[in-house]
Design a protein around this motif. Structure first.
Motif, short mmCIF file in Angstrom:
data_model
loop_
_atom_site.label_atom_id
_atom_site.label_comp_id
_atom_site.label_asym_id
_atom_site.label_seq_id
_atom_site.Cartn_x
_atom_site.Cartn_y
_atom_site.Cartn_z
N ILE A 1 32.65 50.08 34.97
CA ILE A 1 33.14 49.23 33.89
C ILE A 1 33.80 50.00 32.74
N PRO A 2 33.22 51.10 32.22
CA PRO A 2 33.81 51.76 31.04
C PRO A 2 35.28 52.13 31.21
N ALA A 3 35.69 52.56 32.40
CA ALA A 3 37.08 52.99 32.61
C ALA A 3 38.07 51.83 32.57
N CYS A 4 37.57 50.61 32.52
CA CYS A 4 38.45 49.43 32.50
C CYS A 4 38.79 48.99 31.08
N PHE A 5 38.36 49.78 30.08
CA PHE A 5 38.72 49.51 28.70
C PHE A 5 39.68 50.60 28.22
N ASP A 6 40.75 50.19 27.57
CA ASP A 6 41.75 51.16 27.13
C ASP A 6 41.33 51.83 25.82
N ARG A 7 42.21 52.66 25.28
CA ARG A 7 41.88 53.42 24.06
C ARG A 7 41.64 52.52 22.86
N ARG A 8 42.16 51.31 22.91
CA ARG A 8 41.94 50.35 21.81
C ARG A 8 40.62 49.60 21.99
N GLY A 9 39.93 49.84 23.11
CA GLY A 9 38.68 49.14 23.37
C GLY A 9 38.88 47.77 23.96
N ILE A 10 40.04 47.54 24.58
CA ILE A 10 40.38 46.23 25.13
C ILE A 10 40.32 46.29 26.66
N PHE A 11 39.72 45.28 27.28
CA PHE A 11 39.60 45.25 28.73
C PHE A 11 40.97 45.11 29.38
N ASN A 12 41.22 45.97 30.39
CA ASN A 12 42.51 45.96 31.09
C ASN A 12 42.25 46.30 32.56
N LEU A 13 42.22 45.27 33.38
CA LEU A 13 41.94 45.44 34.80
C LEU A 13 43.03 46.24 35.51
N ASP A 14 44.22 46.30 34.93
CA ASP A 14 45.35 46.98 35.57
C ASP A 14 45.41 48.47 35.27
N ARG A 15 44.48 48.99 34.49
CA ARG A 15 44.47 50.42 34.24
C ARG A 15 44.27 51.19 35.55
N ASP A 16 44.98 52.31 35.68
CA ASP A 16 44.84 53.12 36.90
C ASP A 16 43.40 53.60 37.07
N ALA A 17 42.73 53.88 35.96
CA ALA A 17 41.36 54.40 36.03
C ALA A 17 40.34 53.33 36.38
N CYS A 18 40.72 52.06 36.24
CA CYS A 18 39.77 50.97 36.48
C CYS A 18 39.60 50.76 37.99
N GLN A 19 38.36 50.88 38.46
CA GLN A 19 38.07 50.75 39.88
C GLN A 19 37.39 49.42 40.24
N LEU A 20 37.27 48.50 39.28
CA LEU A 20 36.75 47.19 39.63
C LEU A 20 37.69 46.50 40.60
N GLU A 21 37.11 45.71 41.50
CA GLU A 21 37.96 45.01 42.46
C GLU A 21 38.86 44.00 41.77
N ARG A 22 40.08 43.90 42.28
CA ARG A 22 41.07 42.99 41.72
C ARG A 22 41.22 41.76 42.60
N PRO A 23 41.70 40.66 42.02
CA PRO A 23 41.94 39.47 42.85
C PRO A 23 42.99 39.77 43.91
N GLU A 24 42.84 39.12 45.06
CA GLU A 24 43.85 39.26 46.10
C GLU A 24 45.12 38.58 45.65
N ARG A 25 46.23 39.29 45.77
CA ARG A 25 47.51 38.73 45.37
C ARG A 25 48.11 37.95 46.53
N PRO A 26 48.71 36.78 46.23
CA PRO A 26 49.32 35.99 47.32
C PRO A 26 50.47 36.75 47.98
N LEU A 27 50.60 36.59 49.26
CA LEU A 27 51.68 37.26 50.01
C LEU A 27 53.03 36.65 49.67
#
Length: 339
Positions: A313-339
């Motif tokens: 979880i900690p790596a999913c927060f940016d330097r501003r302290g805001i949650f960002n699932l798209d960060r490269d360092a964030c390893q939480l699972e992401r939603p499946e994107r539609p084909l």
């Protein structure tokens, strides 16, 4: 209307109304929010409790002094005043405010279980990852028996992340900033970026509700050692990195933090255990989670409770302290994107 609501006796208010369970047959197996709630004499209790020697004791003894936990006061539990009650209208869980950096303007976030953010009568499915969804959840802090002022109840602005797929976590964004929480005297917990060591001494802090007398329905602390990692299956859900423990847990304590006494950081989040009343159910069913061995063999261990990892979880927060699932360092699972 102000974003901040004040309530003096939210616990009794919650217990006085009928609220739906997330799933009608759900018990301590997925330690879900309280259903009808509160102290019900002679009722079946959803619990997995231990005495001070680490031996499991019957669920029905949840109100006895044999249980290895203690009710916290404003003096003894001041460092945990940011662990509080999650109220989702149809049930209650525990959650805790977390620190995501030094930016006082960053939104305040609360961590709890994914199963505490389902819908009335419906849990998230085993493939679902919820991102940026509105919610009517409320979070109440300073949940001590001797807290005299009116308790601070904060509306949740949105569910920024929630899942029961391979983990059981939810990250909630509050309507206040971290600076505003701190100004109100609320302590934010730090999350460990590494898994805990087996045998590490820890403390679990939460609000027990199921079967607990009204006079005891406040923040409790229970200590135990971190156990080994286990691959847990419960009904359709699979949590391959679950963490064993023998801290006393009852319904309402879902989402409680497990905090290392060595580092004072959260190393896991409590989510499940085996209900005494589930002994005759099939292994791996709701209320009776099982461990899956490397050879596929399944076995239920009534003497074990389980928590979920938080180190991603900690790596999913940016330097501003805001949650960002798209960060490269964030390893939480992401939603499946539609084909």
């Amino acid at each position: 209307m102000s974003h901040i609501q004040f309530q003096n006796s939210i616990g009794r208010a919650i217990r006085s109304r009928l609220v739906m369970r997330f799933c009608q047959n759900l018990g301590v197996g997925i330690l879900v929010a309280i259903g009808i709630g509160g102290y019900i004499p002679n009722a079946n209790v959803r619990a997995a409790i231990f005495d001070r020697s680490g031996q499991k004791i019957p669920d029905r003894e949840v109100n006895s002094n044999r249980v290895n936990w203690q009710m916290l006061s404003t003096k003894s539990g001041g460092n945990y005043n940011g662990v509080g009650l999650i109220d989702v209208d149809y049930g209650v869980c525990t959650g805790f405010a977390i620190s995501t950096g030094r930016n006082p303007l960053a939104p305040a976030y609360v961590l709890t279980n994914g199963h505490c953010q389902g819908k009335a009568g419906q849990l998230p499915n085993n493939r679902e990852i919820i991102v940026n969804r509105s919610t009517k959840t409320r979070f109440t802090v300073n949940y001590f028996y001797d807290f005299k002022p009116k308790r601070l109840t904060i509306p949740v602005k949105r569910l920024v992340y929630g899942t029961m797929k391979h983990n059981d976590i939810a990250i909630l964004e509050l309507s206040l900033t971290q600076g505003e929480l701190k100004q109100a005297g609320i302590k934010l917990l730090q999350i460990a970026a590494q898994p805990p060591a087996v045998g590490e001494q820890s403390i679990v802090v939460g609000v027990p509700s199921e079967g607990v007398k009204d006079s005891l329905n406040y923040l409790h602390a229970t200590t135990c050692r971190v156990g080994a990692t286990a691959n847990i299956k419960e009904d359709i859900y699979n949590w391959p990195k679950s963490i064993r423990h023998r801290c006393s847990i009852v319904g309402g304590m879902s989402g409680s933090p497990m905090i290392s006494l060595k580092t004072n950081r959260v190393v896991a989040i409590i989510n499940t255990g085996v209900n005494d009343n589930a002994a005759k159910q099939p292994p791996c069913s709701i209320n009776r989670p099982c461990e899956v061995g490397t050879n596929g063999e399944i076995q239920t261990f009534p003497q074990e409770n389980y928590g979920q990892p938080v180190d991603q979880i900690p790596a999913c927060f940016d330097r501003r302290g805001i949650f960002n699932l798209d960060r490269d360092a964030c390893q939480l699972e992401r939603p499946e994107r539609p084909l």
